[in-house]
Motif scaffolding. Structure first.
Motif, PDB file in Angstrom:
ATOM      1  N   LEU A 173      52.180  12.338  28.980  1.00  0.00           N
ATOM      2  CA  LEU A 173      53.617  12.553  28.951  1.00  0.00           C
ATOM      3  C   LEU A 173      54.290  12.040  30.225  1.00  0.00           C
ATOM      4  CD1 LEU A 173      56.144  13.712  27.625  1.00  0.00           C
ATOM      5  CD2 LEU A 173      55.570  15.939  28.638  1.00  0.00           C
ATOM      6  N   GLU A 174      53.664  12.286  31.354  1.00  0.00           N
ATOM      7  CA  GLU A 174      54.232  11.851  32.636  1.00  0.00           C
ATOM      8  C   GLU A 174      54.396  10.332  32.671  1.00  0.00           C
ATOM      9  OE1 GLU A 174      53.250  12.093  37.444  1.00  0.00           O
ATOM     10  OE2 GLU A 174      52.000  13.155  36.002  1.00  0.00           O
ATOM     11  N   GLU A 175      53.396   9.627  32.161  1.00  0.00           N
ATOM     12  CA  GLU A 175      53.435   8.164  32.135  1.00  0.00           C
ATOM     13  C   GLU A 175      54.559   7.672  31.224  1.00  0.00           C
ATOM     14  OE1 GLU A 175      50.505   4.367  30.991  1.00  0.00           O
ATOM     15  OE2 GLU A 175      49.844   6.446  30.679  1.00  0.00           O
ATOM     16  N   LEU A 176      54.698   8.325  30.071  1.00  0.00           N
ATOM     17  CA  LEU A 176      55.740   7.951  29.124  1.00  0.00           C
ATOM     18  C   LEU A 176      57.136   8.185  29.711  1.00  0.00           C
ATOM     19  CD1 LEU A 176      56.642   7.055  26.316  1.00  0.00           C
ATOM     20  CD2 LEU A 176      56.387   9.429  25.549  1.00  0.00           C
ATOM     21  N   GLU A 177      57.326   9.321  30.320  1.00  0.00           N
ATOM     22  CA  GLU A 177      58.635   9.646  30.900  1.00  0.00           C
ATOM     23  C   GLU A 177      59.003   8.679  32.019  1.00  0.00           C
ATOM     24  OE1 GLU A 177      58.137  13.741  32.012  1.00  0.00           O
ATOM     25  OE2 GLU A 177      59.102  14.451  30.160  1.00  0.00           O
ATOM     26  N   LYS A 178      58.024   8.294  32.820  1.00  0.00           N
ATOM     27  CA  LYS A 178      58.252   7.345  33.901  1.00  0.00           C
ATOM     28  C   LYS A 178      58.715   6.004  33.340  1.00  0.00           C
ATOM     29  CE  LYS A 178      55.972   5.119  37.840  1.00  0.00           C
ATOM     30  NZ  LYS A 178      54.691   4.976  38.608  1.00  0.00           N
ATOM     31  N   HIS A 179      58.084   5.569  32.254  1.00  0.00           N
ATOM     32  CA  HIS A 179      58.447   4.280  31.652  1.00  0.00           C
ATOM     33  C   HIS A 179      59.831   4.342  31.018  1.00  0.00           C
ATOM     34  CE1 HIS A 179      57.594   0.280  30.157  1.00  0.00           C
ATOM     35  NE2 HIS A 179      58.062   0.646  28.966  1.00  0.00           N
ATOM     36  N   ILE A 180      60.151   5.447  30.368  1.00  0.00           N
ATOM     37  CA  ILE A 180      61.471   5.595  29.750  1.00  0.00           C
ATOM     38  C   ILE A 180      62.564   5.580  30.817  1.00  0.00           C
ATOM     39  CG2 ILE A 180      62.980   7.199  28.498  1.00  0.00           C
ATOM     40  CD1 ILE A 180      60.513   8.027  26.880  1.00  0.00           C
ATOM     41  N   THR A 181      62.298   6.180  31.961  1.00  0.00           N
ATOM     42  CA  THR A 181      63.254   6.151  33.074  1.00  0.00           C
ATOM     43  C   THR A 181      63.492   4.712  33.515  1.00  0.00           C
ATOM     44  OG1 THR A 181      62.611   8.340  33.874  1.00  0.00           O
ATOM     45  CG2 THR A 181      63.678   6.876  35.450  1.00  0.00           C
ATOM     46  N   GLU A 182      62.428   3.936  33.545  1.00  0.00           N
ATOM     47  CA  GLU A 182      62.534   2.524  33.931  1.00  0.00           C
ATOM     48  C   GLU A 182      63.379   1.753  32.922  1.00  0.00           C
ATOM     49  OE1 GLU A 182      59.582  -1.170  35.281  1.00  0.00           O
ATOM     50  OE2 GLU A 182      58.740   0.709  34.524  1.00  0.00           O
ATOM     51  N   ILE A 183      63.183   2.054  31.648  1.00  0.00           N
ATOM     52  CA  ILE A 183      63.960   1.400  30.596  1.00  0.00           C
ATOM     53  C   ILE A 183      65.446   1.742  30.742  1.00  0.00           C
ATOM     54  CG2 ILE A 183      64.479   1.405  28.117  1.00  0.00           C
ATOM     55  CD1 ILE A 183      61.505   1.609  27.583  1.00  0.00           C
ATOM     56  N   ASN A 184      65.729   3.005  30.977  1.00  0.00           N
ATOM     57  CA  ASN A 184      67.130   3.436  31.118  1.00  0.00           C
ATOM     58  C   ASN A 184      67.819   2.722  32.268  1.00  0.00           C
ATOM     59  OD1 ASN A 184      66.782   5.169  28.976  1.00  0.00           O
ATOM     60  ND2 ASN A 184      66.454   6.973  30.258  1.00  0.00           N
ATOM     61  N   LYS A 185      67.114   2.592  33.390  1.00  0.00           N
ATOM     62  CA  LYS A 185      67.678   1.904  34.542  1.00  0.00           C
ATOM     63  C   LYS A 185      67.921   0.432  34.220  1.00  0.00           C
ATOM     64  CE  LYS A 185      65.687   4.843  38.152  1.00  0.00           C
ATOM     65  NZ  LYS A 185      64.745   4.915  39.313  1.00  0.00           N
ATOM     66  N   SER A 186      67.018  -0.152  33.466  1.00  0.00           N
ATOM     67  CA  SER A 186      67.146  -1.555  33.089  1.00  0.00           C
ATOM     68  C   SER A 186      68.382  -1.787  32.225  1.00  0.00           C
ATOM     69  CB  SER A 186      65.887  -2.006  32.334  1.00  0.00           C
ATOM     70  OG  SER A 186      65.965  -3.372  32.012  1.00  0.00           O
ATOM     71  N   TYR A 187      68.606  -0.891  31.266  1.00  0.00           N
ATOM     72  CA  TYR A 187      69.775  -1.051  30.396  1.00  0.00           C
ATOM     73  C   TYR A 187      71.080  -0.725  31.108  1.00  0.00           C
ATOM     74  CZ  TYR A 187      67.311  -2.361  26.195  1.00  0.00           C
ATOM     75  OH  TYR A 187      66.558  -3.071  25.276  1.00  0.00           O
ATOM     76  N   GLU A 188      71.010   0.079  32.142  1.00  0.00           N
ATOM     77  CA  GLU A 188      72.203   0.317  32.953  1.00  0.00           C
ATOM     78  C   GLU A 188      72.616  -0.974  33.658  1.00  0.00           C
ATOM     79  OE1 GLU A 188      71.226   3.545  35.518  1.00  0.00           O
ATOM     80  OE2 GLU A 188      71.299   5.055  33.921  1.00  0.00           O
ATOM     81  N   LYS A 189      71.618  -1.736  34.108  1.00  0.00           N
ATOM     82  CA  LYS A 189      71.893  -3.032  34.732  1.00  0.00           C
ATOM     83  C   LYS A 189      72.477  -4.007  33.712  1.00  0.00           C
ATOM     84  CE  LYS A 189      68.235  -2.699  38.243  1.00  0.00           C
ATOM     85  NZ  LYS A 189      66.939  -3.290  38.727  1.00  0.00           N
ATOM     86  N   VAL A 190      71.944  -3.955  32.493  1.00  0.00           N
ATOM     87  CA  VAL A 190      72.461  -4.807  31.414  1.00  0.00           C
ATOM     88  C   VAL A 190      73.937  -4.504  31.188  1.00  0.00           C
ATOM     89  CG1 VAL A 190      72.383  -5.233  28.926  1.00  0.00           C
ATOM     90  CG2 VAL A 190      70.262  -5.133  30.233  1.00  0.00           C
ATOM     91  N   LEU A 191      74.265  -3.227  31.149  1.00  0.00           N
ATOM     92  CA  LEU A 191      75.642  -2.821  30.917  1.00  0.00           C
ATOM     93  C   LEU A 191      76.561  -3.307  32.039  1.00  0.00           C
ATOM     94  CD1 LEU A 191      77.654  -1.307  29.189  1.00  0.00           C
ATOM     95  CD2 LEU A 191      77.013   0.803  30.366  1.00  0.00           C
ATOM     96  N   GLU A 192      76.104  -3.205  33.264  1.00  0.00           N
ATOM     97  CA  GLU A 192      76.899  -3.649  34.410  1.00  0.00           C
ATOM     98  C   GLU A 192      77.195  -5.145  34.317  1.00  0.00           C
ATOM     99  OE1 GLU A 192      74.799  -2.625  37.940  1.00  0.00           O
ATOM    100  OE2 GLU A 192      75.013  -0.452  37.643  1.00  0.00           O
ATOM    101  N   GLU A 193      76.169  -5.931  34.032  1.00  0.00           N
ATOM    102  CA  GLU A 193      76.350  -7.383  33.922  1.00  0.00           C
ATOM    103  C   GLU A 193      77.229  -7.731  32.725  1.00  0.00           C
ATOM    104  OE1 GLU A 193      75.570  -9.610  36.070  1.00  0.00           O
ATOM    105  OE2 GLU A 193      74.453  -8.268  37.378  1.00  0.00           O
TER     106      GLU A 193
END
Length: 226
Positions: A173-193
């Motif tokens: 679960l910890e590994e999955l949550e860490k990856h999902i956090t990374e995905i969320n940050k990535s899409y936040e950058k997409v939104l900004e651009e």
């Protein structure tokens, strides 16, 4: 426990390009040559615009699958694998549309570069300054698209990795949550651009209208919507 994969639409938003039809005869003046180039650019970006709807639909379908997968327990592992494979295919379809977008933008960008020579031929200094500003805004817009494209490609790669991870029976679960956090940050950058790209598109359209008016190019305006 609540896992949230924050899917932010890329907002490869509907271009706000104003399509215009020149009334009267087309000559060979720098102003008219610039006009013809700008309108050809609109046409070359048609494919880009056409990708918006399917991309958004694929994002929604994938989000639904993700939510379904997360709601399953390991007793339904086979179904998790099946749905994850289906989600990967949706991600790959999105990627195909993104590449079509990129190709369209690259063609338009190449065509747009030809206005530089015509700008130098303008005799009216005020008009030349306006045209140079138009060129500057569009160049920044294309540069921003490059950032948007690269950021979105990174997000897609993370999505693929997510669904591969979900097929692991021993996934922590910890590994999955860490990856999902990374995905969320990535899409936040997409939104900004994306927001920056859309803002520059609006600025370019306004600048183009002002140039046409200053150059006394008579046009019949109609909004082009994707």
């Amino acid at each position: 426990m609540l896992l949230i994969k924050k899917k932010v639409s890329a907002l490869w938003a509907a271009l706000l390009f104003t399509t215009v039809l020149l009334t009267g005869c087309i000559g060979a003046s720098p102003e008219e040559n610039i006009y013809n180039t700008l309108e050809k650019v609109v046409s070359l970006e048609d494919t880009f615009t056409q990708q918006q709807k399917p991309i958004n639909e694929l994002e929604k379908q994938e989000s639904d699958l993700y939510n379904e997968i997360i709601g399953l327990g390991m007793k339904e592992y086979d179904k998790i694998v099946s749905l994850s494979d289906e989600a990967i295919k949706l991600v790959e379809e999105r990627e195909e549309h993104i590449e079509k977008e990129k190709e369209s933008i690259n063609s338009a960008k190449k065509e747009f570069k030809t206005v530089n020579e015509e700008i130098e031929k303008l005799n009216d200094e005020k008009l030349k300054t306006q045209a140079a500003e138009l060129q500057k805004v569009m160049s920044e817009r294309y540069s921003t698209y490059e950032n948007l494209y690269n950021t979105y490609k990174d997000a897609i790669a993370l999505d693929k990795k997510l669904y591969t991870m979900l097929k692991q029976e021993d996934l922590q679960l910890e590994e999955l949550e860490k990856h999902i956090t990374e995905i969320n940050k990535s899409y936040e950058k997409v939104l900004e651009e994306s927001e920056k790209f859309n803002s520059l598109t609006e600025e370019y359209n306004q600048s183009k209208k002002e140039f046409y008016k200053a150059a006394d190019i008579q046009v019949a305006q109609s909004e082009k919507k994707s």
